[in-house]
Design an enzyme around this catalytic site. Sequence first.
Site, mmCIF file in Angstrom:
data_model
loop_
_atom_site.group_PDB
_atom_site.id
_atom_site.type_symbol
_atom_site.label_atom_id
_atom_site.label_comp_id
_atom_site.label_asym_id
_atom_site.label_seq_id
_atom_site.Cartn_x
_atom_site.Cartn_y
_atom_site.Cartn_z
ATOM 1 N N SER A 127 26.619 38.770 14.556
ATOM 2 C CA SER A 127 25.995 40.018 14.109
ATOM 3 C C SER A 127 26.028 41.050 15.217
ATOM 4 C CB SER A 127 24.543 39.755 13.702
ATOM 5 O OG SER A 127 23.833 40.967 13.535
ATOM 6 N N TYR A 152 16.260 37.048 14.980
ATOM 7 C CA TYR A 152 17.549 36.892 14.295
ATOM 8 C C TYR A 152 18.705 37.077 15.276
ATOM 9 C CZ TYR A 152 21.554 38.189 11.380
ATOM 10 O OH TYR A 152 22.795 38.279 10.812
#
Length: 335
Positions: A127, A152
């Site tokens: 990501s 995350y």
Amino acid sequence: MSSPILVTGAAGFIGYHMVERLLAEGRQVVGVDSFTPYYDVALKEARFARLSPYNTFLGERLDLADAQATRDLFRHHRFERVIHLAAQPGVRFVDPQPYAASNLLGFMNVLEACRQESVGHLVYASSSSVYGANRTLPFSEHDTTDHPISLYAATKKANEMMAHSYAHLFGLPCTGLRFFTVYGPWGRPDMAVYKFTHAIAEGREIQVANGGRVRRDFTYVDDIVEGIVRLVDRAPSPDPAWNAQKPDPATSAAPHRVYNIGNDSPEEVNRLIALIEEQLGRKARRVDVPLPPGDVLETRADVTDLRRDVGFAPATPLEEGIRRFVAWYRGYHGA
């Protein structure tokens, strides 16, 4: 007959589009998903149902955090290629347990199964959030990513390090892909494009961070899929130019690479809202809110390495992507 490709998170947003593309090319695909209720499971079921009619698709409901079930899956199918897209998404911190179960334990089980079954190439989703507190734009794979600002992001950084260790120790070829703000038809309801469209269509307020003066490298989902397709059969080799004295985060003495996949053309959230308003034919009711913890003011992908190695970089204009998304939204919701 060639071995099937495994796609994890096949009922998810990117996973669904990935499987559909592979099936359209005539490839055999095993798609797994655990159907976690992070958002409306009915949307996941609808995506999965669209894949089921293909006779080259086998859908499995499986939690990758279950080590034995994951090992059995790999032993049964003998995958040569694995595209790992399953994850607990979202930079908003709520409950740490799903992130640990899916992004850490689940990923470890996939790595270990790939090692045991001698998988030829593991492509996995990372990501853009791994860039965290990095203030150098555009974000480059050659930058360090040591300061994540969300849990995350920390798990995705951990995934890259775990994959590198398996590549180094066991020669498992791995490619990590840092996605930048993906959107498009069948998207996730918790993401800005879907949330704004849904609220504006229903006449509800939308919360706009920092007065909409937030810039994102919005990347259309078909461009993400194209990048993966070009990389999945291109397993990395150790970089002969790797220098142990001055290591480069983007290179490695192991068969491991990381690429950005982003549109390389950041757009302000205010423009995103204006495009959605134009497609829906109604104005948004805006409420300004502070930038949430874990978010950054701007993202932008440096895609030099991706373009050099596979001759492609995302380029779908935001106005075209929003037109396609809103058309899908109208059809799906009967709006």
